[in-house]
Design a protein around this motif. Structure first.
Motif, PDB file in Angstrom:
ATOM      1  N   LEU A  88     168.306  47.716  -5.458  1.00  0.00           N
ATOM      2  CA  LEU A  88     167.936  48.592  -6.808  1.00  0.00           C
ATOM      3  C   LEU A  88     169.169  49.026  -7.496  1.00  0.00           C
ATOM      4  O   LEU A  88     169.793  49.918  -6.979  1.00  0.00           O
ATOM      5  CB  LEU A  88     167.135  49.671  -6.344  1.00  0.00           C
ATOM      6  N   ASP A  89     169.345  48.927  -8.653  1.00  0.00           N
ATOM      7  CA  ASP A  89     170.418  49.582  -9.488  1.00  0.00           C
ATOM      8  C   ASP A  89     169.592  50.873  -9.600  1.00  0.00           C
ATOM      9  O   ASP A  89     168.463  51.017  -9.601  1.00  0.00           O
ATOM     10  CB  ASP A  89     170.422  48.682 -10.707  1.00  0.00           C
ATOM     11  N   TYR A  90     170.540  51.830  -9.898  1.00  0.00           N
ATOM     12  CA  TYR A  90     170.133  53.374 -10.082  1.00  0.00           C
ATOM     13  C   TYR A  90     170.132  53.522 -11.618  1.00  0.00           C
ATOM     14  O   TYR A  90     168.786  53.680 -12.103  1.00  0.00           O
ATOM     15  CB  TYR A  90     171.381  54.121  -9.185  1.00  0.00           C
ATOM     16  N   ASN A  91     171.239  53.974 -12.139  1.00  0.00           N
ATOM     17  CA  ASN A  91     171.103  54.238 -13.630  1.00  0.00           C
ATOM     18  C   ASN A  91     170.309  53.223 -14.614  1.00  0.00           C
ATOM     19  O   ASN A  91     170.940  52.288 -14.540  1.00  0.00           O
ATOM     20  CB  ASN A  91     172.532  54.918 -14.064  1.00  0.00           C
ATOM     21  N   GLY A  92     169.328  53.676 -15.181  1.00  0.00           N
ATOM     22  CA  GLY A  92     168.696  52.817 -16.218  1.00  0.00           C
ATOM     23  C   GLY A  92     167.781  51.726 -15.566  1.00  0.00           C
ATOM     24  O   GLY A  92     166.957  51.238 -16.134  1.00  0.00           O
ATOM     25  N   THR A  93     167.602  51.788 -14.240  1.00  0.00           N
ATOM     26  CA  THR A  93     166.758  51.012 -13.493  1.00  0.00           C
ATOM     27  C   THR A  93     165.614  52.164 -12.670  1.00  0.00           C
ATOM     28  O   THR A  93     164.476  52.092 -13.114  1.00  0.00           O
ATOM     29  CB  THR A  93     167.227  50.309 -12.314  1.00  0.00           C
ATOM     30  N   ILE A  94     166.001  52.776 -11.599  1.00  0.00           N
ATOM     31  CA  ILE A  94     165.146  53.652 -11.056  1.00  0.00           C
ATOM     32  C   ILE A  94     165.305  55.108 -11.402  1.00  0.00           C
ATOM     33  O   ILE A  94     164.523  56.052 -11.229  1.00  0.00           O
ATOM     34  CB  ILE A  94     165.172  53.657  -9.389  1.00  0.00           C
ATOM     35  N   ALA A  95     166.357  55.519 -12.195  1.00  0.00           N
ATOM     36  CA  ALA A  95     166.782  56.855 -12.836  1.00  0.00           C
ATOM     37  C   ALA A  95     166.974  56.794 -14.431  1.00  0.00           C
ATOM     38  O   ALA A  95     167.660  55.893 -14.802  1.00  0.00           O
ATOM     39  CB  ALA A  95     167.989  57.372 -11.896  1.00  0.00           C
ATOM     40  N   GLU A  96     166.873  57.717 -14.941  1.00  0.00           N
ATOM     41  CA  GLU A  96     167.075  57.904 -16.332  1.00  0.00           C
ATOM     42  C   GLU A  96     167.783  59.068 -16.420  1.00  0.00           C
ATOM     43  O   GLU A  96     167.568  60.026 -15.888  1.00  0.00           O
ATOM     44  CB  GLU A  96     165.762  58.169 -17.078  1.00  0.00           C
ATOM     45  N   ASP A  97     169.077  58.961 -17.113  1.00  0.00           N
ATOM     46  CA  ASP A  97     170.023  60.136 -17.078  1.00  0.00           C
ATOM     47  C   ASP A  97     170.288  60.655 -15.719  1.00  0.00           C
ATOM     48  O   ASP A  97     170.658  62.070 -15.994  1.00  0.00           O
ATOM     49  CB  ASP A  97     169.416  60.989 -18.280  1.00  0.00           C
TER      50      ASP A  97
END
Length: 155
Positions: A18-27
């Motif tokens: 999983l990518d983090y920013n923009g994928t499972i996390a927002e800002d």
């Protein structure tokens, strides 16, 4: 997780990258609904979060979720993500991402999902991933309800 897709192929997925920013996390923040889905999936798949950690929040945000967290320099993100995929074995991996540095990983995995959520989507991912969805939640739910994958890919 074994998914037989008529007229396409059989997937045997053990790892979800999983990518983090923009994928499972927002800002830099994981939404509660995404956290809940990750907790459910952690019992089915070996979860790996791969990030350059733009906001510096990945470690604290992932706390309490059974997953492997890999952080690395921004300038090396694409190659580091691909290297992790190759280390785990591409044929056993599914990937979810939204950015340009996710492209090599998504094109090499057995199954890939592009996410067009609030932080946008790198356009080439639309044609290079197996499926594209509107949100992080939809992407994660594919692995809880694999018949959605079958419906999207069957011959």
């Amino acid at each position: 997780m074994k998914i037989e897709i008529p007229g396409y192929r059989t997937l045997e997925i053990e790892h979800l990258l999983l990518d983090y920013n923009g994928t499972i996390a927002e800002d830099g923040v994981i939404r509660r609904s995404v956290r809940d889905l990750l907790l459910l999936l952690s019992g089915r798949l070996d979860l790996h979060v791969l990030t350059a950690d733009t906001h510096g929040t990945a470690k604290s945000e992932c706390e309490g979720i059974p997953l492997h967290l890999d952080t690395f320099p921004t300038s090396d993100a694409a190659s580091r993500k691909l290297a992790k995929l190759q280390e785990l074995g591409p044929s056993r991996c599914a990937c979810i991402g939204n950015g340009r540095n996710d492209l090599p990983m998504l094109t090499s995995a057995a199954f890939s999902v592009a996410v067009m959520d609030r932080e946008g989507l790198y356009p080439p991912l639309l044609t290079q991933s197996d499926l594209c969805v509107h949100s992080s939640e939809e992407a994660l739910e594919l692995f809880l309800y694999p018949k959605r994958i079958i419906a999207g890919l069957r011959g």
